[in-house]
Design an enzyme around this catalytic site. Structure first.
Site, PDB file in Angstrom:
ATOM      1  N   ASN A 129       0.854  -0.685  -0.208  1.00 20.26           N
ATOM      2  CA  ASN A 129       0.008  -0.363  -0.485  1.00 20.26           C
ATOM      3  C   ASN A 129       0.576   1.333  -0.242  1.00 20.26           C
ATOM      4  O   ASN A 129       1.746   1.364   1.195  1.00 20.26           O
ATOM      5  CB  ASN A 129      -1.266  -0.426   1.032  1.00 20.26           C
ATOM      6  N   TRP A 130       1.236   1.844  -1.694  1.00 19.82           N
ATOM      7  CA  TRP A 130       1.979   2.688  -1.502  1.00 19.82           C
ATOM      8  C   TRP A 130       1.230   3.935  -0.548  1.00 19.82           C
ATOM      9  O   TRP A 130       1.917   5.273  -0.180  1.00 19.82           O
ATOM     10  CB  TRP A 130       1.966   2.964  -2.609  1.00 19.82           C
ATOM     11  N   GLU A 164      -4.962  -5.174  10.827  1.00 16.55           N
ATOM     12  CA  GLU A 164      -4.675  -4.243  10.762  1.00 16.55           C
ATOM     13  C   GLU A 164      -4.872  -3.139  11.982  1.00 16.55           C
ATOM     14  O   GLU A 164      -5.457  -2.471  11.857  1.00 16.55           O
ATOM     15  CB  GLU A 164      -4.775  -3.170   9.642  1.00 16.55           C
ATOM     16  N   GLY A 197       2.398   2.406  10.658  1.00 15.61           N
ATOM     17  CA  GLY A 197       3.710   3.219  10.370  1.00 15.61           C
ATOM     18  C   GLY A 197       4.416   3.553  12.137  1.00 15.61           C
ATOM     19  O   GLY A 197       5.240   4.550  11.845  1.00 15.61           O
ATOM     20  N   GLY A 200       2.709  -0.995   4.094  1.00 17.55           N
ATOM     21  CA  GLY A 200       2.833   0.350   3.575  1.00 17.55           C
ATOM     22  C   GLY A 200       4.732   0.619   3.600  1.00 17.55           C
ATOM     23  O   GLY A 200       5.043   0.486   3.011  1.00 17.55           O
ATOM     24  N   GLY A 201       5.131   1.436   4.534  1.00 22.93           N
ATOM     25  CA  GLY A 201       6.472   1.498   4.197  1.00 22.93           C
ATOM     26  C   GLY A 201       7.641   0.430   3.433  1.00 22.93           C
ATOM     27  O   GLY A 201       8.335   1.162   2.939  1.00 22.93           O
TER      28      GLY A 201
END
Ligand code: 13P
Length: 251
Positions: free
Chosen positions: A9-10, A168, A174, A235-236
């Protein structure tokens, strides 16, 4: 049997040129490799068509990160599920906690988005998860169950069978604070039990349940070794091939 999936997931990162570059690099890295999971990348809307054209879509599924809760018409700034599908994207991330929290997405609007995604042939990657306070007060199972019930449990068994779930925990997103493998397995097993009760064992066993929240090359193997963890929503660590490939190869 259910699929293993590693999905990136950008979020709101990478301009168009950088996004195409990253997608091409990933495509190159996967070219002559056999991997043991499906690979998906979730890009901003404006990247979708170009990214679809830059990768081998048999190897990399392309996903949007949202779609509208209306079919079409006077909804300035919105992007419909049909538009997403017309780019060649095959997935859409729905109900991400950032959208629930910052853009006030409700279980009801998400229900509409899920229906429109399915009607347009997209696979929803539907996100659920509790905030820290809910976990600390022992409400996390109830919270996750009600998120699933409120947006998904009016689907027919055939339609529910097309959904991918992503657990999640919001406190892990994050933050560098990953759920332990034990915490992930405990919640994933609970989710699967919830699905068994509603849709029966076959559909529950065939539903992929991904984990998301500070997953990375260092912890992916342990997370994915759990029987009910069928992959990750990353994500990251999906923003560079050097960090994303080892997660894919953790399967
Ligand atoms: P991080 O991997 O950056 O914690 O993000 C997880 C996430 O929200 C994926 O949708």
């Amino acid at each position: 049997m259910r699929k293993n999936i590693v999905a990136g997931n950008w979020k709101m990162n990478k301009n168009l040129q950088e996004g195409i570059e990253l997608a091409k690099e990933l495509n190159e890295a996967l070219k002559n490799k056999t991997v043991n999971c499906d690979v998906v990348i979730g890009t901003p809307f404006i990247h979708l068509a170009s990214v679809v054209n830059s990768v081998d879509t048999n190897k990399i599924g392309v996903s949007a990160q949202n779609c509208a809760d209306k079919e079409s018409g006077a909804y300035t700034g919105e992007v419909s599920a049909a538009m997403v599908a017309s780019t060649g994207a095959k997935y859409v991330i729905l109900g991400h906690s950032e959208r629930r929290a910052y853009y006030r997405e409700t279980p009801e609007t998400l229900k509409e988005k899920v229906k429109l995604a399915l009607a347009n042939g997209l696979t929803p990657i539907f996100c659920i998860g509790e905030v820290l306070e809910e976990r600390e007060s022992g409400k996390h199972f109830d919270v996750v169950k009600s998120q699933i019930e409120a947006s998904l449990f009016d689907l027919s068994p055939a339609d529910f069978g097309k959904i991918v779930l992503a657990y999640e925990p919001v406190w892990a997103i994050g933050t560098g604070k990953t759920a332990t493998a034990g915490q992930a397995q405990e919640m994933h097993a609970f989710i699967r039990k919830t699905l068994v009760e509603k849709y029966g064992k076959e559909i529950a066993d065939n539903t992929s349940i991904l984990y998301g929240g500070s997953a990375n090359a260092g912890n992916a193997k342990e997370l994915f070794s759990n029987p009910d963890v069928d992959g990750g929503l990353i994500g990251g660590a999906s923003l560079g091939v050097d960090k994303f490939m080892p997660i894919i190869e953790a399967f």
